[in-house]
Design a protein around this motif. Structure first.
Motif, PDB file in Angstrom:
ATOM      1  N   GLN A   1       0.742  -1.295  -0.026  1.00 20.43           N
ATOM      2  CA  GLN A   1      -0.076   0.006   0.077  1.00 20.43           C
ATOM      3  C   GLN A   1       0.795   1.275  -0.028  1.00 20.43           C
ATOM      4  O   GLN A   1       0.248   2.516  -0.237  1.00 20.43           O
ATOM      5  CB  GLN A   1      -0.753  -0.004   1.281  1.00 20.43           C
ATOM      6  CG  GLN A   1      -0.272  -0.154   2.368  1.00 20.43           C
ATOM      7  CD  GLN A   1      -0.198  -1.427   3.080  1.00 20.43           C
ATOM      8  OE1 GLN A   1      -0.220  -2.466   2.354  1.00 20.43           O
ATOM      9  NE2 GLN A   1      -0.472  -1.720   4.447  1.00 20.43           N
ATOM     10  N   VAL A   2       1.975   1.244   0.154  1.00 16.01           N
ATOM     11  CA  VAL A   2       2.805   2.514   0.198  1.00 16.01           C
ATOM     12  C   VAL A   2       3.540   2.413  -1.111  1.00 16.01           C
ATOM     13  O   VAL A   2       4.238   3.566  -1.389  1.00 16.01           O
ATOM     14  CB  VAL A   2       3.940   2.575   1.353  1.00 16.01           C
ATOM     15  CG1 VAL A   2       3.255   2.389   2.992  1.00 16.01           C
ATOM     16  CG2 VAL A   2       4.987   1.475   1.315  1.00 16.01           C
TER      17      VAL A   2
ATOM     18  N   PHE B   1       8.129   7.097  -1.898  1.00 12.81           N
ATOM     19  CA  PHE B   1       8.510   8.564  -1.821  1.00 12.81           C
ATOM     20  C   PHE B   1       8.963   8.652  -0.289  1.00 12.81           C
ATOM     21  O   PHE B   1       8.363   8.041   0.701  1.00 12.81           O
ATOM     22  CB  PHE B   1       7.427   9.577  -1.876  1.00 12.81           C
ATOM     23  CG  PHE B   1       7.055   9.746  -3.185  1.00 12.81           C
ATOM     24  CD1 PHE B   1       7.838  10.688  -4.015  1.00 12.81           C
ATOM     25  CD2 PHE B   1       6.187   9.037  -3.906  1.00 12.81           C
ATOM     26  CE1 PHE B   1       7.560  11.183  -5.328  1.00 12.81           C
ATOM     27  CE2 PHE B   1       5.865   9.458  -5.373  1.00 12.81           C
ATOM     28  CZ  PHE B   1       6.741  10.371  -5.975  1.00 12.81           C
ATOM     29  N   VAL B   2      10.263   9.382  -0.347  1.00  9.51           N
ATOM     30  CA  VAL B   2      10.847   9.582   1.131  1.00  9.51           C
ATOM     31  C   VAL B   2      10.984  10.809   1.441  1.00  9.51           C
ATOM     32  O   VAL B   2      11.190  11.884   0.412  1.00  9.51           O
ATOM     33  CB  VAL B   2      12.290   8.777   1.220  1.00  9.51           C
ATOM     34  CG1 VAL B   2      12.082   7.309   0.968  1.00  9.51           C
ATOM     35  CG2 VAL B   2      13.342   9.294  -0.015  1.00  9.51           C
ATOM     36  N   GLN B   3      10.991  11.413   2.463  1.00 10.19           N
ATOM     37  CA  GLN B   3      11.166  12.840   2.812  1.00 10.19           C
ATOM     38  C   GLN B   3      12.755  13.301   2.745  1.00 10.19           C
ATOM     39  O   GLN B   3      13.463  12.628   3.485  1.00 10.19           O
ATOM     40  CB  GLN B   3      10.470  13.305   4.144  1.00 10.19           C
ATOM     41  CG  GLN B   3      10.446  14.672   4.778  1.00 10.19           C
ATOM     42  CD  GLN B   3      10.053  14.827   5.671  1.00 10.19           C
ATOM     43  OE1 GLN B   3       9.553  14.091   6.575  1.00 10.19           O
ATOM     44  NE2 GLN B   3       9.975  16.243   6.342  1.00 10.19           N
ATOM     45  N   GLN B   4      13.053  14.290   2.040  1.00  5.38           N
ATOM     46  CA  GLN B   4      14.193  14.897   2.131  1.00  5.38           C
ATOM     47  C   GLN B   4      14.102  16.313   2.577  1.00  5.38           C
ATOM     48  O   GLN B   4      13.799  17.270   1.584  1.00  5.38           O
ATOM     49  CB  GLN B   4      15.057  14.627   0.846  1.00  5.38           C
ATOM     50  CG  GLN B   4      15.519  13.141   0.659  1.00  5.38           C
ATOM     51  CD  GLN B   4      16.367  13.012  -0.618  1.00  5.38           C
ATOM     52  OE1 GLN B   4      16.859  14.020  -1.460  1.00  5.38           O
ATOM     53  NE2 GLN B   4      16.911  11.886  -0.626  1.00  5.38           N
ATOM     54  N   GLY B   5      14.132  16.713   3.698  1.00  4.64           N
ATOM     55  CA  GLY B   5      13.900  18.154   4.158  1.00  4.64           C
ATOM     56  C   GLY B   5      12.447  18.592   3.892  1.00  4.64           C
ATOM     57  O   GLY B   5      11.714  17.936   4.475  1.00  4.64           O
ATOM     58  N   LYS B   6      12.112  19.429   2.998  1.00  3.80           N
ATOM     59  CA  LYS B   6      10.767  19.919   2.853  1.00  3.80           C
ATOM     60  C   LYS B   6      10.315  19.608   1.109  1.00  3.80           C
ATOM     61  O   LYS B   6       9.497  20.087   0.842  1.00  3.80           O
ATOM     62  CB  LYS B   6      10.647  21.257   2.687  1.00  3.80           C
ATOM     63  CG  LYS B   6      10.978  22.116   4.223  1.00  3.80           C
ATOM     64  CD  LYS B   6      10.867  23.374   4.277  1.00  3.80           C
ATOM     65  CE  LYS B   6      10.909  23.963   5.746  1.00  3.80           C
ATOM     66  NZ  LYS B   6      10.697  25.518   5.737  1.00  3.80           N
ATOM     67  N   VAL B   7      10.995  18.475   0.633  1.00 13.46           N
ATOM     68  CA  VAL B   7      10.824  18.062  -0.774  1.00 13.46           C
ATOM     69  C   VAL B   7      10.539  16.334  -0.599  1.00 13.46           C
ATOM     70  O   VAL B   7      11.137  15.803   0.396  1.00 13.46           O
ATOM     71  CB  VAL B   7      11.435  18.302  -1.598  1.00 13.46           C
ATOM     72  CG1 VAL B   7      11.745  19.820  -1.858  1.00 13.46           C
ATOM     73  CG2 VAL B   7      12.969  17.827  -1.479  1.00 13.46           C
ATOM     74  N   ALA B   8       9.808  15.844  -1.439  1.00 13.46           N
ATOM     75  CA  ALA B   8       9.647  14.337  -1.555  1.00 13.46           C
ATOM     76  C   ALA B   8      10.328  13.829  -2.738  1.00 13.46           C
ATOM     77  O   ALA B   8      10.276  14.409  -3.550  1.00 13.46           O
ATOM     78  CB  ALA B   8       8.029  13.861  -1.813  1.00 13.46           C
TER      79      ALA B   8
ATOM     80  N   ARG C   1      12.682   8.465   6.442  1.00  9.77           N
ATOM     81  CA  ARG C   1      11.467   8.879   6.730  1.00  9.77           C
ATOM     82  C   ARG C   1      10.518   8.601   5.434  1.00  9.77           C
ATOM     83  O   ARG C   1      10.674   9.146   4.427  1.00  9.77           O
ATOM     84  CB  ARG C   1      10.993  10.254   7.315  1.00  9.77           C
ATOM     85  CG  ARG C   1      11.626  10.543   8.658  1.00  9.77           C
ATOM     86  CD  ARG C   1      10.999  11.716   9.125  1.00  9.77           C
ATOM     87  NE  ARG C   1       9.703  11.495   9.803  1.00  9.77           N
ATOM     88  CZ  ARG C   1       9.134  10.981  10.922  1.00  9.77           C
ATOM     89  NH1 ARG C   1      10.012  10.361  11.866  1.00  9.77           N
ATOM     90  NH2 ARG C   1       7.911  10.901  11.110  1.00  9.77           N
ATOM     91  N   LEU C   2       9.411   7.865   5.574  1.00 10.02           N
ATOM     92  CA  LEU C   2       8.777   7.184   4.426  1.00 10.02           C
ATOM     93  C   LEU C   2       7.464   7.921   4.363  1.00 10.02           C
ATOM     94  O   LEU C   2       6.805   8.101   5.452  1.00 10.02           O
ATOM     95  CB  LEU C   2       8.587   5.679   4.653  1.00 10.02           C
ATOM     96  CG  LEU C   2       8.140   5.167   3.316  1.00 10.02           C
ATOM     97  CD1 LEU C   2       9.312   4.843   2.340  1.00 10.02           C
ATOM     98  CD2 LEU C   2       7.686   3.514   3.628  1.00 10.02           C
ATOM     99  N   VAL C   3       7.003   8.257   3.114  1.00 12.65           N
ATOM    100  CA  VAL C   3       5.666   9.104   2.824  1.00 12.65           C
ATOM    101  C   VAL C   3       4.768   7.663   2.834  1.00 12.65           C
ATOM    102  O   VAL C   3       4.625   6.923   2.078  1.00 12.65           O
ATOM    103  CB  VAL C   3       5.578   9.672   1.686  1.00 12.65           C
ATOM    104  CG1 VAL C   3       4.188  10.223   1.433  1.00 12.65           C
ATOM    105  CG2 VAL C   3       6.533  10.819   1.594  1.00 12.65           C
TER     106      VAL C   3
END
Length: 342
Positions: free
Chosen positions: A284-285, A296-303, A326-328
Motif C-alpha cells: 500500500q505504500v 517516496f521519502v522525505q528529504q527536508g521539505k521535498v519528496a 522517513r517514508l511517505v
C-alpha cells in the motif's frame, strides 16, 4: 502592415506573460503528507508452499530366486522391524543344492588329505633312492590340483548357501507396509515385486519453490511444517539444482528438527511456512512512476521518489534504505519527484 504590427505586439507581450507564469509555478502549494520512520513500516512477509511428508526410502522388495512362495507374514498397513521375515519361498531345492555342494567339499578334503600323505611318503622314498624326482614332482602337482578343487567346491557351497538364504526375504529397515503383492502358492522369479515398504522414522518433507524465494528460505531463522492445526519445526536439507518446466520451480527437501523420528507419518500433506528475513515494504505504500515502482521519502521539505528494483504491483517489496529514512505513508499517490511537502 497590419499583420506585421500584430506579430510585433505578440512578441512584446511574451516576456511579460513568462514573468507572470514563473512566480505562479514557484508558488505551487506544498502537498500535505504523512511520514513515518522506515523501521515502523517495514514487515517480514510470511511465505508458504504446499508440501508433503515422504519416506527417505521407499523400496520395492523383490524375489531374488525362482521358486514357489510358501508363505507371507505381514499385510498392507502393518509395521515391521529391521530383519523381520516377510516372505518364505520353498527352500527344498536350495537345501538339496547345499547338501550336494557340502558333499563335494567333503570329497575334496578327503582327496587332498590322501594326496598330501602320498607326497610325504614319496619324499622319504626319494631320500632312500627308491623314488625319482620326477615322480615326486607329480605328487606335488596332485596336491596343488586337489587344493584348487577344494577351493572351487567351497565357493560352490557358499553360493548354494547364499541361494538358500535368499529364499527368505527380510525387511531391510524398520518400515510401514504400503502394499503386499505376494500370494501364497504362486511361482516367483528374480525381480518379482512382493512388497512395497516405506521406511519409518527418518522421513523428509518435500516441496516445490519458486527460484525467487530460495534465497529467503535459506536465510530464514525459523521454518515450520503445518498440518492439521499442528506446527513442527523444520531444517533445510537441500535445494534442487534444476528448475522444472513448465511450473518453473525447484524441489526442496527438509527434515524435522525433532530428531531422527518423524512426528508426522509419511504421506501427510501440509504447508511449509517461513518469514522473509529481509525487510519488505507493504504494497500500500508503493507507487508507480513511469516504468518504475518505488516509494517516496522525505528529504527536508521535498519528496524524493526511490525506485525499488524487482518490485511488483500488489506485492510487498524488499527494501534496503537507511534506518533513519522517513517514508511517505499518506498522500504519496499525487506526489511527483521533488514536490514540496508539509
Amino acid at each position: 502592415p497590419a499583420a506585421l504590427f500584430l506579430a510585433c505586439l505578440l512578441l512584446a507581450a511574451l516576456p511579460a506573460a513568462r514573468a507572470q507564469t514563473a512566480p505562479a509555478a514557484a508558488k505551487a502549494p506544498a502537498v500535505s503528507i504523512a511520514t513515518e520512520p522506515i523501521s515502523a513500516v517495514v514487515i517480514h512477509p510470511q511465505r508458504e508452499i504446499a508440501a508433503s511428508v515422504i519416506p527417505r526410502n521407499e523400496s520395492r522388495i523383490s524375489a531374488e530366486v525362482t521358486g514357489v512362495l510358501r508363505r507371507w507374514t505381514v499385510e498392507a498397513g502393518s509395521t515391521v522391524s529391521k530383519g523381520e521375515v516377510l516372505v518364505e519361498i520353498d527352500p527344498a531345492d536350495f537345501r538339496l543344492a547345499v547338501q550336494q555342494a557340502q558333499a563335494a567339499v567333503d570329497g575334496s578334503v578327503a582327496r587332498l588329505k590322501q594326496a598330501e600323505q602320498q607326497r610325504e611318503r614319496s619324499k622319504a622314498l626319494v631320500a632312500q633312492g627308491f623314488f625319482s624326482q620326477e615322480a615326486q614332482a607329480q605328487r606335488d602337482t596332485e596336491v596343488a590340483l586337489q587344493r584348487s578343487e577344494l577351493a572351487a567346491n567351497r565357493a560352490q557351497l557358499a553360493t548354494a548357501q547364499r541361494q538358500l538364504a535368499k529364499a527368505t526375504l527380510r525387511a531391510p529397515f524398520a518400515a510401514s507396509v504400503m502394499e503386499r503383492l505376494a500370494q501364497t502358492g504362486e511361482v516367483v522369479t528374480p525381480g518379482s515385486v512382493l512388497y512395497v515398504l516405506a521406511e519409518t522414522g527418518a522421513a523428509e518433507v518435500s516441496a516445490k519453490i519458486a527460484p525467487a524465494d530460495v534465497a529467503g528460505l535459506r536465510r530464514a531463522r525459523e521454518i515450520v511444517f503445518e498440518t492439521r492445526g499442528q506446527s513442527y519445526p523444520l531444517r533445510l536439507l537441500r535445494v534442487g539444482g534444476t528448475v522444472s518446466a513448465p511450473a518453473r520451480t525447484q524441489e526442496v527437501r527438509l527434515r524435522f528438527a525433532s530428531g531422527a523420528a518423524s512426528p508426522v507419518p509419511p504421506g501427510s500433506d501440509g504447508r511449509v511456512l517461513w518469514n522473509e528475513p529481509q525487510p519488505h515494504l507493504p504494497a500500500q505504500v508503493l507507487v508507480r512512476r513511469g516504468d518504475a515502482i518505488g516509494v517516496f521519502v522525505q528529504q527536508g521539505k521535498v519528496a524524493r521518489f526511490v525506485a525499488l528494483p524487482g518490485a511488483q504491483e500488489g506485492r510487498a517489496a524488499a527494501v534496503s534504505l537507511p534506518a533513519g529514512t522517513r517514508l511517505v505513508v499518506r498522500g504519496q499517490a499525487t506526489l511527483q519527484d521533488g514536490a514540496a511537502i508539509r
